[in-house]
Structures are given as C-alpha cells and as structure tokens.
Design a protein around this motif. Structure first.
Motif, PDB file in Angstrom:
ATOM      1  N   ASN A  88     -17.791 -38.910  38.635  1.00 51.18           N
ATOM      2  CA  ASN A  88     -18.560 -37.791  38.499  1.00 51.18           C
ATOM      3  C   ASN A  88     -18.659 -37.187  36.924  1.00 51.18           C
ATOM      4  O   ASN A  88     -18.992 -36.164  36.728  1.00 51.18           O
ATOM      5  N   GLY A  89     -18.353 -38.046  36.077  1.00 54.55           N
ATOM      6  CA  GLY A  89     -18.256 -37.890  34.659  1.00 54.55           C
ATOM      7  C   GLY A  89     -19.528 -37.470  33.960  1.00 54.55           C
ATOM      8  O   GLY A  89     -20.532 -38.007  34.618  1.00 54.55           O
ATOM      9  N   GLU A  90     -19.740 -37.032  32.958  1.00 57.71           N
ATOM     10  CA  GLU A  90     -20.645 -36.634  31.964  1.00 57.71           C
ATOM     11  C   GLU A  90     -20.766 -37.873  30.794  1.00 57.71           C
ATOM     12  O   GLU A  90     -19.797 -38.391  30.624  1.00 57.71           O
ATOM     13  N   LYS A 141     -14.776 -29.278  29.001  1.00 55.95           N
ATOM     14  CA  LYS A 141     -14.691 -29.995  29.980  1.00 55.95           C
ATOM     15  C   LYS A 141     -14.325 -31.667  29.853  1.00 55.95           C
ATOM     16  O   LYS A 141     -13.372 -32.354  30.115  1.00 55.95           O
ATOM     17  N   TYR A 172     -26.246 -25.484  26.677  1.00 55.32           N
ATOM     18  CA  TYR A 172     -25.342 -25.481  27.961  1.00 55.32           C
ATOM     19  C   TYR A 172     -24.093 -24.686  27.743  1.00 55.32           C
ATOM     20  O   TYR A 172     -23.328 -25.040  28.567  1.00 55.32           O
ATOM     21  N   ASP A 230     -22.585 -22.808  30.813  1.00 53.34           N
ATOM     22  CA  ASP A 230     -22.207 -23.766  31.925  1.00 53.34           C
ATOM     23  C   ASP A 230     -20.887 -24.353  31.415  1.00 53.34           C
ATOM     24  O   ASP A 230     -20.124 -24.699  32.109  1.00 53.34           O
ATOM     25  N   CYS A 236     -17.101 -24.615  33.223  1.00 54.45           N
ATOM     26  CA  CYS A 236     -16.727 -25.701  33.736  1.00 54.45           C
ATOM     27  C   CYS A 236     -15.287 -26.283  33.016  1.00 54.45           C
ATOM     28  O   CYS A 236     -14.489 -26.539  33.926  1.00 54.45           O
ATOM     29  N   MET A 288     -27.340 -38.338  37.584  1.00 54.65           N
ATOM     30  CA  MET A 288     -25.850 -37.494  37.214  1.00 54.65           C
ATOM     31  C   MET A 288     -25.512 -36.464  38.238  1.00 54.65           C
ATOM     32  O   MET A 288     -24.328 -35.933  38.247  1.00 54.65           O
ATOM     33  N   PHE A 303     -23.234 -29.528  39.834  1.00 54.60           N
ATOM     34  CA  PHE A 303     -22.557 -28.943  38.811  1.00 54.60           C
ATOM     35  C   PHE A 303     -21.886 -27.780  39.529  1.00 54.60           C
ATOM     36  O   PHE A 303     -22.725 -26.804  40.170  1.00 54.60           O
ATOM     37  N   VAL A 338     -19.541 -31.738  39.567  1.00 58.07           N
ATOM     38  CA  VAL A 338     -19.575 -32.905  38.801  1.00 58.07           C
ATOM     39  C   VAL A 338     -19.742 -32.254  37.414  1.00 58.07           C
ATOM     40  O   VAL A 338     -19.942 -31.274  37.483  1.00 58.07           O
ATOM     41  N   ASP A 339     -19.634 -33.162  36.319  1.00 63.51           N
ATOM     42  CA  ASP A 339     -19.430 -32.587  34.892  1.00 63.51           C
ATOM     43  C   ASP A 339     -20.720 -32.526  34.277  1.00 63.51           C
ATOM     44  O   ASP A 339     -20.900 -31.883  33.080  1.00 63.51           O
ATOM     45  N   THR A 340     -21.960 -33.113  34.731  1.00 65.80           N
ATOM     46  CA  THR A 340     -23.206 -32.861  33.913  1.00 65.80           C
ATOM     47  C   THR A 340     -24.072 -31.821  34.288  1.00 65.80           C
ATOM     48  O   THR A 340     -24.332 -31.289  35.535  1.00 65.80           O
ATOM     49  N   PRO A 341     -24.188 -30.678  33.390  1.00 66.98           N
ATOM     50  CA  PRO A 341     -25.032 -29.373  33.885  1.00 66.98           C
ATOM     51  C   PRO A 341     -26.496 -29.662  33.821  1.00 66.98           C
ATOM     52  O   PRO A 341     -27.051 -30.883  33.286  1.00 66.98           O
ATOM     53  N   ILE A 342     -27.158 -28.875  34.307  1.00 70.05           N
ATOM     54  CA  ILE A 342     -28.576 -28.715  34.372  1.00 70.05           C
ATOM     55  C   ILE A 342     -28.976 -27.402  34.193  1.00 70.05           C
ATOM     56  O   ILE A 342     -28.525 -26.559  34.753  1.00 70.05           O
TER      57      ILE A 342
END
Lengths: 280, 473
Positions: A42-44, A69, A260, A263, A267, B274, B279, B282-286
């Motif tokens: 689930n990582g970025e 995060k 972001y 966000d 997070c 992603m 979110f 999960v770590d990816t924002p939108i």
C-alpha cells in the motif's frame, strides 16, 4: 524485496541512511540520478536521489529526511528488512567535466545528493570548494564525506553552533567576491537553491540545481513533476532532475510541493499515533 | 451501451439481453464494476440470437479474428469450458476485451442483426465466458508446444506485450516480460478504472500467463535499468517493444502549472495503480475536487470524469472542443458518464487557467467553438467563436487531451528509427523495426489507440517473431 544492508540515523534521528541491495540499479547508476522506493503493497512511490552506489557490492545508498507518512514508514525498516520495490536509475546523470573552479553548495539532506557530484567534479580535475549548511550543528550531515570529496570545505550553521554563523549564501558570496568561479552546484531546500541562484546570477556564474518535485512514476508518464524552466514546462523526472538554476521558477515549485500538504499531515499524524500505540 | 431495444424493434425481433448494471445514483459513489455480468441463462438466451452465419462479418470486424460464432455456439450448448478455450486460441485476454473493446465499431458493428435491429451482444458473451472460467473453471491450461529453447524479451506488460507473451509461450518459447511499474498490466492497470475493469481480472489474466510459464519482471525500466543490447547479450534472441504512448499532452495555455491541474495519466495512475481512492488506508493521496472540469472527449476523459464523481465531486463538467458526434469515446462510456450526471460542455475550449495567490486553481476561461471545414482527420475543424469567452469555476482540472510517445527508451537506443512524432517505425504487418531482432507494436507505433488494436499488433508481431526464431530475420 530490496534488502536494507546498512542503516544509520543522523541529525537527531530526523535523517536516515539506507544502503540497499539493488545490483541492477547499482550497476547503472551515475551521480545525480534517482531511484523510486516503495515500502510495501500500500506504499507510496517516493523518489530519492542516490547518495552513493557500489556496483561491485550491488548496493545503492539513499539518505532521506523524515517528513511525512511514507518516510516515517521507511524509518521503521530495519537491517534485513527492505523495500518491496526499487526502480531506477532514473533521471539524467550530472554532466561532469573539467571546468576549472567549482563551488558545491548543499543544505539539509541535499548534501547527500551533492556528495557524489562533488566527488565527481574533483575527480574530473576541478578545484572544488564545498559549502554545507544546516540550521544547527546536530542537523549537519556528511561533513567528513564532503571534506574528503572536495579540495576545501566550509561549514555554516544558521544559529552559529558550529562553523561559520550564517547561511550558505554568505559563505558563497565571499568566494564569489574573491575569485572567478566557473560553476556553482546548489542542492538543498528550495528556498536555499532559490537564493543561491539569485546570488550567482548577479555574478553571472552558471548554476546547476537538482529538483525533487512530487512525482508518481518517474519515467515521464504522469507529468506531476512539471517545473517551469526558462518559461517552458519540463518534467523533472526525465528532463532533469538537474536544471539551470537561473531559469527555474522556484516560487512555482514551492507552491507545487505544497499540493498534498493537508493530506500528508493527516496521514502522517495518523501513522504517528499508530506507531505510538504499537510501542506502548 | 444502450441495450434496450426501442418498442418498434421489439415487435420485429427478440431484443438483446440487457446486462444488469448498478443504478447510476448508487454506482456514482462506489468503485465497483458498473455492469454486473450475465447469468448462464442470460448468456444462453443471448447466444440463441446468433444466426451462426457461414461468412460471419463479426470475425472480420475483430482485430484478432476470434471465431465468434464458434464460441457463441459452445455457450448455447452450455459448454462454457470449450467456449473460453475456443476464444483463447485467438485472444489471451478475453475478460479484458469483453469489457473494454469498442464492439460497436468492430464485431458488433458487422453483425448481420445490426442491419435491422440490435447486434448480438458479443462483448457481453465474451465477458461471460471469461468470467465463468475464472469463477468455475478447472484452471486447466491450454496445451503449449514443446520447448524450443529460444528466449524472447517483451518490454511492457500492457495489452500488446501480454498478447505477445501469451502467443509465444504457447508456441514453446521462453518468454520474459519487463515492466517499468511495480505491477504488470500497463494501461489495463494504471489507466482503466476499477469500475470498468476490476484489477483482480487483470491480475488473473497475468497469472494465467505466468502459469503458462511467462516470467514477469517488474521495476525494470528498459532503457535505464537495462538496455536492449544488454538484453541481447543476456541471451534473448528477440525483443518486442510494447511501450505504450505514455507521455501526457497538456493544453499549453497560461496557468497550466497551478496546483489542481493534473494530466489524466497522473490522476488515473494515482486512482487505479496506487489505489489512492482508498487514501489514507493506502499512502498515495489524490486531489478530491468539489467542482471538477475534465478536458477531452475520449475514453480517458470519461474515466477521469467518472473517477472524480466517485471521489466525491459535487459537479463534474467535461469540456470538449468538438461536438458529440466527434467524441472518440466508446458509446457505452459516454452514455454511462451522462447517466451518472457528468455534464458535457461541447464545442468549448479552455483558453487559460485562473488561480489564487496560493497557486491553486480556482477556475478557467473557455471559449465557444463552431465546426468549420474538415481537417486532415476528416473531422470538421473546431474554430473559436470570437468574443464568446466565459469563465468556469473549478478546483480541479484533469487534462485528458491525448498522449504522445515517451522518449525514455527510444532516446537511449539510437539505432531504433522513430518518426517525427517519436513513435517507433515498424512494418505494419509484421511489427519488425529497423533494428535486427526487435519488434514493436501497439500505441508506441500507432499513437494512442485501443486495447484490442494493440493486441492485434501483438498477435502479428508474435507470428513474425515465431517465424524469425524458427527461420531467421
């Protein structure tokens, strides 16, 4: 998995070094190039410019600051654990050639990125003066590495706790007043690069900066990393990450880096709270 | 797809069996697939409408030449296993094609029933056969030829590359697929949203190829991590390039770098690959816009608009410079988008973006267009109507005005010839490039087109690669 073989904390734990097993990337990587790391499913995808690589051992090294995060999650990874994904080398390599006198200016974790370039410039036969700076002594990184990589090193701290009291731009100005410099390389926080570029423009000294905007794929596909350079839109991931500092629109870059912010904060806070709970 | 027959047609003939769908008001707030699929009874009823033509037009209309009447006959006979095996002979990604092909301009467009009423719902039936196999199938694999010991590298795990991999593994070759992203699927994964093509299906199709013996290597940016010549040195005898057309185009109008303006590539990659719609799980924002404008009139524009709606937008407007007739989107997508409440601003073009002091998008200025003389594409060229500028407030804009060729690989491979737009020059029938042992197909040759055309190009290249491995260049 891309295994972490060495891990170090610096700057009171706010900066972390990872040496990572990635033989294919290590074989190809050149100074100035970056990798994208992703910790888990689930990582970025986080772009980080490599601090050094060792093709023989098959390792790459990144030094990152814990800011959100994803980097907080990276920090929890121990030696023997690793990243699910590592992609690279990405971006253009630094153009290294013998020019004469080069000044390399680094701030914060930018020093990590600056290090291989400094070494490369010296190895190419340039006389390299390095200036590194941090807010305070404890936040300074890679001083010994930078001393070894350059002909002469100046250290500045904003609070005067170590080295020269003041910003890197003050030390740079003194050098520019004294002698003719052929190239300045500036890597660090956006405001630092902005003010270094502003200063060197007055002296008409060519200046190269390395940018790290928000990106997703790192291969030219998303366009999230677009920056204005000389009025033209460029993709930092494939056209950069290095650009002519006199042409970069730093103000726009700063605004885009905030995209972001809200966000990220939410997070990150949630993650920190979870971390605390685990530790309890 | 409007699948309900008009009353007049109903009197004449049995209309096609409508595939059940989630209600527009419900689905506009979730990412679950919109059409829910045929039951076996529905599939058999629809299959019974096929006339089993001796010279079927539908097969001619299919870029990969699936024996459509053949697989439909097996459905009618309740032999679903044979039905899917029959499709696999020509198409290794049927669950995908049943969902995303523009059937109305291909197989279904050529169906004899289309002349007087509604064509057989070929796409729905293909989807049914593939879905049935996925849920109820034995998992038995189709037969593959004896191992030849020849090694093939496929660059890009999208529709073209996966087709090449599927074809060549079945012919006995040793196939490795190199993918730049961390997961295989290409546009099927990063581009097409979950509500149109569930990612589980893409994973399943890739898994099918892996079970056949295809090796998939992710995080491999060919041109950066490894070069084509290095692949040859490693012992690969043939290379197929299915790179896709991944370079986003922008409008090149003032204000385009304001925060809140994203390429559809970025927006959809965040949402799909992603899974940023989950979110902060999960770590990816939108970015979640409240007032969203999407620029463009193709499938990608529809996907972006519908994604924005599902991410909580109050209002989504689609701005397209030509009229409805010229919209390149699949009919079903435009229809679904409208049903869900997307507003179409046709014959409208943006002229500049407007932002606030924080560098964030607050609106855009548009100008009305009218259709003039036909241009090179044969479509009437839209021309601005003087003085018709107006402002559209918005806090998010997705630019879906097409993509170009990504130069990442071609620029680092000088002996690969490219045309003036950056696409790779390849023989249109075989996919052979001017570099020995290298083939190319799909969007990187033609410019952005459809999944099935990329698969067709992959099929042709696979045949040519097979010939080469057996006989020589």
């Amino acid at each position: 998995m891309f295994k972490i073989v060495k891990r170090e904390e610096m700057s009171q734990g706010t900066v972390v070094l990872n040496e990572i097993e990635a033989p294919l990337i290590a074989k190809k990587a050149k100074p100035g190039q970056f990798v994208i790391l992703k910790a888990n499913e689930n990582g970025e995808r986080i772009p980080l410019t490599m601090a050094y690589t060792d093709a023989k051992k098959g390792i790459i090294a990144v030094i990152y600051q814990v800011v959100g995060k994803s980097t907080a999650l990276f920090k929890t990874l121990k030696v023997g654990e690793g990243y699910q994904d590592a992609i690279g080398p990405l971006g253009k390599a630094t153009h290294i050639e013998k020019l004469g006198k080069v000044v390399c200016v680094g701030g914060g974790t930018g020093v990590a990125v600056l290090h291989p370039i400094t070494r490369g410039m010296k190895e190419a036969g340039n006389h390299v003066t390095a200036i590194i700076g941090a807010r305070t002594k404890d936040l300074l990184i890679l001083e010994d590495f930078m001393r070894a990589a350059s002909n002469e090193l100046h250290v500045c701290t904003d609070d005067g706790s170590y080295g020269r009291h003041g910003f890197v731009t003050h030390a740079l100005k003194d050098i520019l007043d004294k002698e003719k410099i052929d190239l300045v390389v500036a890597i660090g926080p956006v405001p630092m690069m902005k003010f270094v570029s502003k200063l060197t423009k007055e002296y008409s000294v060519p200046t190269m900066v390395s940018l790290n905007p928000i990106m997703v794929d790192g291969t030219g596909m998303c366009g999230g990393c677009r920056v204005s350079v000389g009025g033209k839109t460029q993709f930092a991931c494939v056209d950069g990450p290095e650009f002519d500092g006199h042409k970069v629109d730093f103000d726009e870059l700063m605004l885009r880096l905030q995209a972001y912010c809200e966000d990220e904060k939410a997070c990150h806070n949630e993650f920190c709270m979870m971390e605390e709970t685990w530790h309890k | 797809m409007t699948e309900e027959a008009t009353p007049k047609e109903k009197k004449q003939k049995k209309g096609r069996v409508r595939m059940p769908e989630q209600e527009p008001k419900v689905r506009a707030h979730n990412f679950i697939e919109v059409p829910t699929g045929y039951t076996p009874e529905m599939a058999k009823e629809e299959a019974s409408r096929c006339l089993q033509c001796k010279n079927p037009g539908c097969v001619d209309g299919c870029p990969v030449g699936v024996d459509i009447p053949g697989f439909i006959k097996f459905i009618l006979e309740s032999d679903f296993t044979q039905s899917i095996r029959h499709i696999w002979k020509q198409n290794s990604l049927p669950a995908v094609c049943g969902r995303v092909c523009p059937q109305e301009s291909q197989c279904e467009g050529k169906c004899i029933l289309a002349k007087k009423g509604e064509p057989v719902a070929i796409g729905n039936l293909e989807r049914f056969a593939a879905d049935w196999e996925r849920v109820n199938g034995t998992g038995a694999l189709p037969p593959t030829a004896k191992a030849t010991g020849k090694r093939v590298a496929v660059v890009g795990a999208g529709p073209a590359g996966l087709t090449v991999a599927g074809d060549l593994i079945q012919k006995g070759h040793d196939v490795s697929v190199f993918e730049a992203f961390h997961k295989p699927g290409g546009v099927l994964l990063y581009g097409i949203p979950e509500f149109r093509l569930p990612k589980e299906i893409v994973a399943q199709e890739v898994n099918f190829l892996e079970r056949l013996g295809v090796k998939v290597e992710c995080n491999a940016v060919v041109g950066r991590t490894v070069s084509l010549d290095e692949l040859f040195e490693e012992g690969y005898q043939a290379i197929f390039l299915g790179l896709g057309a991944g370079l986003p185009k922008f409008m090149n109008i003032p204000g385009e770098n304001l925060v809140g303006i994203l390429s559809a590539n970025e927006y959809l990659t965040r949402a799909n690959l992603m899974k940023a719609y989950l979110f902060p799980k999960v770590d990816t924002p939108i970015p979640r816009g409240k007032d969203v404008v999407v620029l463009g009139g193709g499938n990608v524009a529809m996907d972006s608009a519908r994604t924005a709606l599902r991410l909580g937008a109050d209002r989504v407007r689609l701005v397209y410079r030509r009229s409805r007739d010229e919209m390149p989107a699949r009919a079903a997508e435009a229809h679904h988008a409208e049903e869900e409440g997307i507003e179409f601003y046709l014959l409208t073009n943006p002229t500049r973006y407007i932002g606030n002091e924080k560098g964030r998008l607050t609106g855009m200025e548009c100008i009305k267009m009218e259709l003039g003389e036909p241009d090179a594409s044969g479509r009437r060229r839209p021309v601005p109507v003087k003085g018709s500028e107006f402002e559209l407030p918005c806090d998010l804009c997705i630019v879906a005005v097409g993509t170009g060729a990504n130069p990442l690989l071609t620029s680092s491979t000088p002996d690969l010839k490219i045309n003036k737009w950056g696409y790779i020059e390849a023989d249109p029938t075989s996919g052979k490039t001017l570099k020995k042992g290298v083939w190319a197909g799909g969007d990187i040759v033609t410019g952005s087109a459809t999944v099935i055309l990329a698969m067709g190009a992959g099929r042709n290249a696979a045949n040519s690669i097979h010939d080469y491995l057996v006989r020589g260049w």
